[in-house]
Design a protein around this motif. Structure first.
Motif, PDB file in Angstrom:
ATOM      1  N   GLN A 170      -5.562 147.828  -9.375  1.00  0.00           N
ATOM      2  CA  GLN A 170      -6.473 147.341 -10.407  1.00  0.00           C
ATOM      3  C   GLN A 170      -7.479 146.337  -9.859  1.00  0.00           C
ATOM      4  O   GLN A 170      -8.487 146.059 -10.496  1.00  0.00           O
ATOM      5  CB  GLN A 170      -5.695 146.714 -11.550  1.00  0.00           C
ATOM      6  CG  GLN A 170      -5.023 145.411 -11.197  1.00  0.00           C
ATOM      7  CD  GLN A 170      -4.313 144.815 -12.380  1.00  0.00           C
ATOM      8  OE1 GLN A 170      -4.466 145.295 -13.493  1.00  0.00           O
ATOM      9  NE2 GLN A 170      -3.536 143.782 -12.155  1.00  0.00           N
ATOM     10  N   TRP A 171      -7.225 145.811  -8.681  1.00  0.00           N
ATOM     11  CA  TRP A 171      -8.110 144.805  -8.097  1.00  0.00           C
ATOM     12  C   TRP A 171      -9.115 145.377  -7.109  1.00  0.00           C
ATOM     13  O   TRP A 171      -9.953 144.634  -6.590  1.00  0.00           O
ATOM     14  CB  TRP A 171      -7.283 143.733  -7.401  1.00  0.00           C
ATOM     15  CG  TRP A 171      -6.401 142.996  -8.351  1.00  0.00           C
ATOM     16  CD1 TRP A 171      -5.064 143.174  -8.505  1.00  0.00           C
ATOM     17  CD2 TRP A 171      -6.783 142.002  -9.291  1.00  0.00           C
ATOM     18  NE1 TRP A 171      -4.591 142.347  -9.478  1.00  0.00           N
ATOM     19  CE2 TRP A 171      -5.624 141.611  -9.983  1.00  0.00           C
ATOM     20  CE3 TRP A 171      -7.999 141.412  -9.616  1.00  0.00           C
ATOM     21  CZ2 TRP A 171      -5.652 140.650 -10.980  1.00  0.00           C
ATOM     22  CZ3 TRP A 171      -8.019 140.453 -10.615  1.00  0.00           C
ATOM     23  CH2 TRP A 171      -6.861 140.082 -11.279  1.00  0.00           C
ATOM     24  N   VAL A 172      -9.039 146.664  -6.829  1.00  0.00           N
ATOM     25  CA  VAL A 172      -9.974 147.273  -5.879  1.00  0.00           C
ATOM     26  C   VAL A 172     -11.004 148.093  -6.642  1.00  0.00           C
ATOM     27  O   VAL A 172     -10.769 148.563  -7.757  1.00  0.00           O
ATOM     28  CB  VAL A 172      -9.244 148.149  -4.839  1.00  0.00           C
ATOM     29  CG1 VAL A 172      -8.333 147.310  -3.994  1.00  0.00           C
ATOM     30  CG2 VAL A 172      -8.489 149.261  -5.487  1.00  0.00           C
ATOM     31  N   TRP A 173     -12.162 148.270  -6.028  1.00  0.00           N
ATOM     32  CA  TRP A 173     -13.258 148.971  -6.676  1.00  0.00           C
ATOM     33  C   TRP A 173     -12.995 150.466  -6.770  1.00  0.00           C
ATOM     34  O   TRP A 173     -13.240 151.088  -7.792  1.00  0.00           O
ATOM     35  CB  TRP A 173     -14.547 148.708  -5.893  1.00  0.00           C
ATOM     36  CG  TRP A 173     -15.691 149.540  -6.318  1.00  0.00           C
ATOM     37  CD1 TRP A 173     -16.354 149.470  -7.510  1.00  0.00           C
ATOM     38  CD2 TRP A 173     -16.322 150.574  -5.579  1.00  0.00           C
ATOM     39  NE1 TRP A 173     -17.348 150.393  -7.545  1.00  0.00           N
ATOM     40  CE2 TRP A 173     -17.351 151.088  -6.369  1.00  0.00           C
ATOM     41  CE3 TRP A 173     -16.118 151.106  -4.319  1.00  0.00           C
ATOM     42  CZ2 TRP A 173     -18.176 152.113  -5.948  1.00  0.00           C
ATOM     43  CZ3 TRP A 173     -16.937 152.118  -3.904  1.00  0.00           C
ATOM     44  CH2 TRP A 173     -17.956 152.611  -4.716  1.00  0.00           C
ATOM     45  N   THR A 189       2.120 148.620  -2.640  1.00  0.00           N
ATOM     46  CA  THR A 189       0.915 148.217  -3.370  1.00  0.00           C
ATOM     47  C   THR A 189       0.930 148.755  -4.796  1.00  0.00           C
ATOM     48  O   THR A 189       0.412 148.111  -5.707  1.00  0.00           O
ATOM     49  CB  THR A 189      -0.361 148.687  -2.651  1.00  0.00           C
ATOM     50  OG1 THR A 189      -0.330 150.095  -2.515  1.00  0.00           O
ATOM     51  CG2 THR A 189      -0.511 148.025  -1.314  1.00  0.00           C
ATOM     52  N   LEU A 234      -1.711 146.590  -7.200  1.00  0.00           N
ATOM     53  CA  LEU A 234      -2.910 146.083  -6.533  1.00  0.00           C
ATOM     54  C   LEU A 234      -4.116 147.005  -6.713  1.00  0.00           C
ATOM     55  O   LEU A 234      -5.233 146.607  -6.399  1.00  0.00           O
ATOM     56  CB  LEU A 234      -2.632 145.878  -5.047  1.00  0.00           C
ATOM     57  CG  LEU A 234      -1.628 144.784  -4.705  1.00  0.00           C
ATOM     58  CD1 LEU A 234      -1.403 144.732  -3.210  1.00  0.00           C
ATOM     59  CD2 LEU A 234      -2.091 143.443  -5.210  1.00  0.00           C
TER      60      LEU A 234
END
Length: 66
Positions: free
Chosen positions: A40-43, A33, A38
């Motif tokens: 940067q796409w999660v809170w 990941t 990835l």
């Protein structure tokens, strides 16, 4: 249903080796990941990593106790 594992004369709970295996699998998936960026796409990246580890551990635990 396996309850305990005997390893070199020591009795271990079944989830202890599964925990070790899930740590290894988690590190592999976490590196994957990170390579694909990835996070940067999660809170909340730390919460995402914790949830990822819990999912890996739960899947392995459920596979043994089914």
């Amino acid at each position: 249903m396996p309850v305990e594992i005997v390893l070199f004369g020591a009795v271990l709970p079944t989830l202890l080796p599964i925990f070790g295996l899930s740590v290894i699998l988690y590190l592999i998936v976490d590196k994957w990941t990170g390579r694909w960026d990835l996070d940067q796409w999660v809170w909340h990246p730390a919460l995402f990593r914790l949830a990822l580890f819990i999912c890996v551990f739960a899947l392995l635990g459920l596979e043994v106790y089914q």
